[in-house]
Design an enzyme around this catalytic site. Structure first.
Site, PDB file in Angstrom:
ATOM      1  N   HIS A 306      -1.088   0.856   0.503  1.00 44.27           N
ATOM      2  CA  HIS A 306      -0.449   2.076   0.989  1.00 44.27           C
ATOM      3  C   HIS A 306      -0.028   1.876   2.426  1.00 44.27           C
ATOM      4  O   HIS A 306      -0.743   1.248   3.196  1.00 44.27           O
ATOM      5  CB  HIS A 306      -1.420   3.265   0.890  1.00 44.27           C
ATOM      6  CG  HIS A 306      -0.715   4.573   0.959  1.00 44.27           C
ATOM      7  ND1 HIS A 306      -0.378   5.160   2.142  1.00 44.27           N
ATOM      8  CD2 HIS A 306      -0.263   5.382  -0.026  1.00 44.27           C
ATOM      9  CE1 HIS A 306       0.253   6.291   1.892  1.00 44.27           C
ATOM     10  NE2 HIS A 306       0.343   6.452   0.589  1.00 44.27           N
ATOM     11  N   ASP A 363      -1.752   6.239  -7.593  1.00 42.14           N
ATOM     12  CA  ASP A 363      -1.133   5.883  -8.876  1.00 42.14           C
ATOM     13  C   ASP A 363      -1.995   4.965  -9.738  1.00 42.14           C
ATOM     14  O   ASP A 363      -1.659   4.702 -10.884  1.00 42.14           O
ATOM     15  CB  ASP A 363       0.221   5.197  -8.622  1.00 42.14           C
ATOM     16  CG  ASP A 363       1.209   6.142  -7.966  1.00 42.14           C
ATOM     17  OD1 ASP A 363       1.293   7.289  -8.428  1.00 42.14           O
ATOM     18  OD2 ASP A 363       1.875   5.744  -6.993  1.00 42.14           O
TER      19      ASP A 363
HETATM   20  N1  CMC Z   1      -0.199  -6.518  -4.240  1.00 40.77           N
HETATM   21  C1  CMC Z   1      -0.238  -7.671  -3.553  1.00 40.77           C
HETATM   22  N2  CMC Z   1       0.038  -7.775  -2.225  1.00 40.77           N
HETATM   23  C2  CMC Z   1       0.363  -6.652  -1.588  1.00 40.77           C
HETATM   24  C3  CMC Z   1       0.407  -5.404  -2.247  1.00 40.77           C
HETATM   25  C4  CMC Z   1       0.108  -5.372  -3.624  1.00 40.77           C
HETATM   26  N3  CMC Z   1       0.141  -4.208  -4.276  1.00 40.77           N
HETATM   27  N4  CMC Z   1       0.774  -4.430  -1.353  1.00 40.77           N
HETATM   28  C5  CMC Z   1       0.956  -5.056  -0.182  1.00 40.77           C
HETATM   29  N5  CMC Z   1       0.697  -6.397  -0.315  1.00 40.77           N
HETATM   30  C6  CMC Z   1       0.705  -7.408   0.747  1.00 40.77           C
HETATM   31  C7  CMC Z   1       2.131  -7.796   1.140  1.00 40.77           C
HETATM   32  O1  CMC Z   1       2.572  -8.881   0.376  1.00 40.77           O
HETATM   33  C8  CMC Z   1       1.952  -8.115   2.612  1.00 40.77           C
HETATM   34  O2  CMC Z   1       1.339  -9.374   2.693  1.00 40.77           O
HETATM   35  P1  CMC Z   1       1.685 -10.360   3.937  1.00 40.77           P
HETATM   36  O3  CMC Z   1       1.201  -9.654   5.162  1.00 40.77           O
HETATM   37  O4  CMC Z   1       0.950 -11.623   3.629  1.00 40.77           O
HETATM   38  O5  CMC Z   1       3.179 -10.543   3.933  1.00 40.77           O
HETATM   39  C9  CMC Z   1       0.918  -7.091   3.083  1.00 40.77           C
HETATM   40  O6  CMC Z   1       0.148  -6.785   1.907  1.00 40.77           O
HETATM   41  C10 CMC Z   1       1.527  -5.803   3.645  1.00 40.77           C
HETATM   42  O7  CMC Z   1       2.416  -5.284   2.660  1.00 40.77           O
HETATM   43  P2  CMC Z   1       3.733  -4.477   3.005  1.00 40.77           P
HETATM   44  O8  CMC Z   1       4.651  -4.543   1.837  1.00 40.77           O
HETATM   45  O9  CMC Z   1       4.266  -4.895   4.339  1.00 40.77           O
HETATM   46  O10 CMC Z   1       3.134  -2.994   3.183  1.00 40.77           O
HETATM   47  P3  CMC Z   1       3.948  -1.657   3.154  1.00 40.77           P
HETATM   48  O11 CMC Z   1       3.173  -0.680   3.936  1.00 40.77           O
HETATM   49  O12 CMC Z   1       5.357  -1.883   3.574  1.00 40.77           O
HETATM   50  O13 CMC Z   1       3.989  -1.267   1.605  1.00 40.77           O
HETATM   51  C11 CMC Z   1       3.419  -0.394  -0.509  1.00 40.77           C
HETATM   52  C12 CMC Z   1       3.171  -0.328   1.012  1.00 40.77           C
HETATM   53  C13 CMC Z   1       2.720   0.798  -1.137  1.00 40.77           C
HETATM   54  C14 CMC Z   1       4.925  -0.273  -0.780  1.00 40.77           C
HETATM   55  C15 CMC Z   1       2.861  -1.731  -1.055  1.00 40.77           C
HETATM   56  O14 CMC Z   1       1.489  -1.803  -0.816  1.00 40.77           O
HETATM   57  C16 CMC Z   1       3.153  -1.914  -2.548  1.00 40.77           C
HETATM   58  O15 CMC Z   1       4.219  -2.392  -2.919  1.00 40.77           O
HETATM   59  N6  CMC Z   1       2.182  -1.524  -3.443  1.00 40.77           N
HETATM   60  C17 CMC Z   1       2.391  -1.606  -4.872  1.00 40.77           C
HETATM   61  C18 CMC Z   1       3.214  -0.421  -5.360  1.00 40.77           C
HETATM   62  C19 CMC Z   1       2.445   0.869  -5.336  1.00 40.77           C
HETATM   63  O16 CMC Z   1       1.329   0.981  -5.839  1.00 40.77           O
HETATM   64  N7  CMC Z   1       3.081   1.929  -4.787  1.00 40.77           N
HETATM   65  C20 CMC Z   1       2.503   3.276  -4.729  1.00 40.77           C
HETATM   66  C21 CMC Z   1       2.183   3.673  -3.333  1.00 40.77           C
HETATM   67  S1  CMC Z   1       1.142   5.133  -3.206  1.00 40.77           S
HETATM   68  C22 CMC Z   1       1.988   6.445  -3.903  1.00 40.77           C
HETATM   69  C23 CMC Z   1       3.385   6.665  -3.490  1.00 40.77           C
HETATM   70  O17 CMC Z   1       3.837   6.355  -2.400  1.00 40.77           O
HETATM   71  O18 CMC Z   1       4.093   7.203  -4.320  1.00 40.77           O
END
Ligand code: CMC
Length: 428
Positions: A306, A363
């Site tokens: 998140h 989720d």
């Molecule tokens: N699985 C594996 N690695 C992950 C995941 C994941 N679900 N989420 C983040 N990472 C890693 C990412 O690869 C990055 O690694 P590194 O620093 O080595 O490059 C690090 O963690 C930070 O990730 P980010 O993408 O920069 O983080 P963000 O804040 O931009 O993204 C997120 C947040 C929710 C989009 C992301 O965690 C994600 O894609 N999660 C899976 C999809 C998901 O469950 N979404 C629902 C979110 S909660 C409800 C809502 O918003 O509706």
């Protein structure tokens, strides 16, 4: 005297006012910074940008706190109905009995959609994704209510009426499309049932028989948990689109489209599909943990991570508990729940996830509950949208009532080609 942050660049000093929130959150007001310095601030993905001041929802990601209008999500999900919470988000206070009755009655006045819209819904392919249908239908609504195109500035009463209309009619759009996709006849609303039970009645009742009360109660709790989440992707879409003074139907349609994406609300469908894929692949979830960690593999553990929560997502905690209770009450044994728990356990001990502060989000377990309640997988994100709609509209209402309201219009740093002369097509 107000506090200021000092900034210097090329010998020039700038003083930027510090803004303090009611929970002592601090921000720097840069609204006049460009006029003074010719510089903008850059923050890709808005990870550190406040787009507004808001009194609706408080979220502290470091501590895992979520409150609507000051009330902890734990208490609201335990004790308040979705209608009470919607009223709270919109009006700022919990309703008394009469106020709640009036609000329910207002939503109940919009318990159907125009015949023309029903006919349009029936022209969609039965396997169309319901989120696309929902956003399309919301965009079509002004065709039936053109007064909202002409009148761009609504008074408080008109705003609440428009909001109640959208809440009520979203139930009809979704149930009409779902019944159409199944080749079944529409089931009329029975607003005496309450919002959650009425929606499940319209969506799932068979031969006049409704889902058990504990199912609609659990669904009501899920709606409460999803009702608002401050300036997330879809709420920001709602604020940006609504800031053009376009009508509220089109504004909420934008929120639906933003929510549909698999890394936002669409994650609830993606989680279930991921768990099914793991099950079909023999149930070896450790293999999927390895895939999620592999930087050459685009796979991500859906329902994990998140932008704001860095310790835990309080909604996920409540949903995980509810998941066990509901499955037990309904006598459902779902092997996907075991896979989900296994994945969570391994991930919570794995340095990759620990170092990046990746925890189950709202989720991760919600899809297992929806599945146990009998809601089809491709409708999951619509359930999120139905729950989130009052939050979106409370955000919109707050923005439109704000005396400092202006159209949203971010800036950029241009990185393209410098000025050059047009080249005729024969010479290219
Ligand atoms: N699985 C594996 N690695 C992950 C995941 C994941 N679900 N989420 C983040 N990472 C890693 C990412 O690869 C990055 O690694 P590194 O620093 O080595 O490059 C690090 O963690 C930070 O990730 P980010 O993408 O920069 O983080 P963000 O804040 O931009 O993204 C997120 C947040 C929710 C989009 C992301 O965690 C994600 O894609 N999660 C899976 C999809 C998901 O469950 N979404 C629902 C979110 S909660 C409800 C809502 O918003 O509706």
């Amino acid at each position: 005297m107000s506090e200021k942050v000092n900034l210097s660049y090329c010998g020039n000093e700038y003083q930027l006012p510090v803004i303090k929130g009611s929970e002592n959150e601090l921000g720097i007001d840069i609204s006049k910074f460009r006029a003074e310095s010719k510089m903008i601030t850059l923050d890709t993905g808005f990870g550190n940008t406040g787009s507004c001041q808001s009194s609706i929802t408080f979220l502290n990601g470091e501590e895992g706190i979520l409150r609507y209008r000051g009330y902890p999500i734990e208490q609201l999900s335990e004790s308040a109905s979705f209608e009470e919470v919607s009223f709270l988000l919109l009006k700022g206070e919990l309703p008394n009995k009469e106020e709640l009755q009036r609000f329910k009655k207002l939503i109940g006045e919009y318990n159907s959609i125009p015949e023309g819209l029903i006919e349009s819904i029936k022209t969609f392919p039965k396997d169309a994704h319901p989120m696309g249908v929902l956003s399309s239908c919301l965009s079509m609504m002004p065709a039936y209510y053109p007064e909202y195109i002409k009148k761009t500035d609504l008074c408080d009463e008109e705003m609440v009426q428009n909001i109640a209309q959208i809440m009520g009619q979203m139930k009809s759009i979704l149930s009409t499309f779902y019944r159409h996709s199944k080749g079944e006849a529409n089931v009329s609303s029975d607003s005496s049932l309450g919002f959650a039970a009425d929606f499940l009645h319209m969506l799932l009742s068979k031969d006049g028989k409704d889902v058990p009360e504990e199912v609609s109660k659990a669904f009501d709790t899920l709606l409460v948990l999803h009702a608002d989440h401050e300036q997330n992707c879809s709420a920001s879409a709602v604020r940006v689109v609504g800031s053009s003074k376009v009508n509220l139907f089109a504004t909420v349609s934008a929120g639906v489209n933003a929510l549909w994406g698999p890394i936002h609300g669409g994650a609830n469908q993606a989680v279930l599909e991921m768990l099914e894929a793991i099950q079909q692949d023999g149930g070896d979830y450790e293999k999927y943990i390895l895939k999620a960690k592999d930087k050459n593999d685009p796979f991500r553990l859906m329902g994990f991570g998140h932008r704001v929560y860095k310790k835990f997502d309080p909604r996920a905690r409540i949903i995980k508990k509810a998941c066990d209770t509901i499955l037990e009450k309904l006598g459902v044994e779902d092997p996907l729940l075991d896979i989900a728990k296994g994945l969570e356990k391994v991930a919570l001990e794995d340095p990759y996830f620990v170092d990046r502060q990746l925890y189950p989000n709202v989720d991760f377990y919600s899809g297992i509950i929806y599945r146990a309640l009998g809601i089809p997988t491709n409708m999951f994100t619509c359930m999120f949208a139905l729950g989130r709609a009052p939050g979106w509209m409370a955000q919109w209402q707050e923005m439109r009532r704000d005396p400092s309201f202006k159209i949203s219009r971010p800036r950029q740093i241009y990185t393209g080609r410098k000025a050059r002369n047009f080249v005729d097509i024969e010479s290219r």
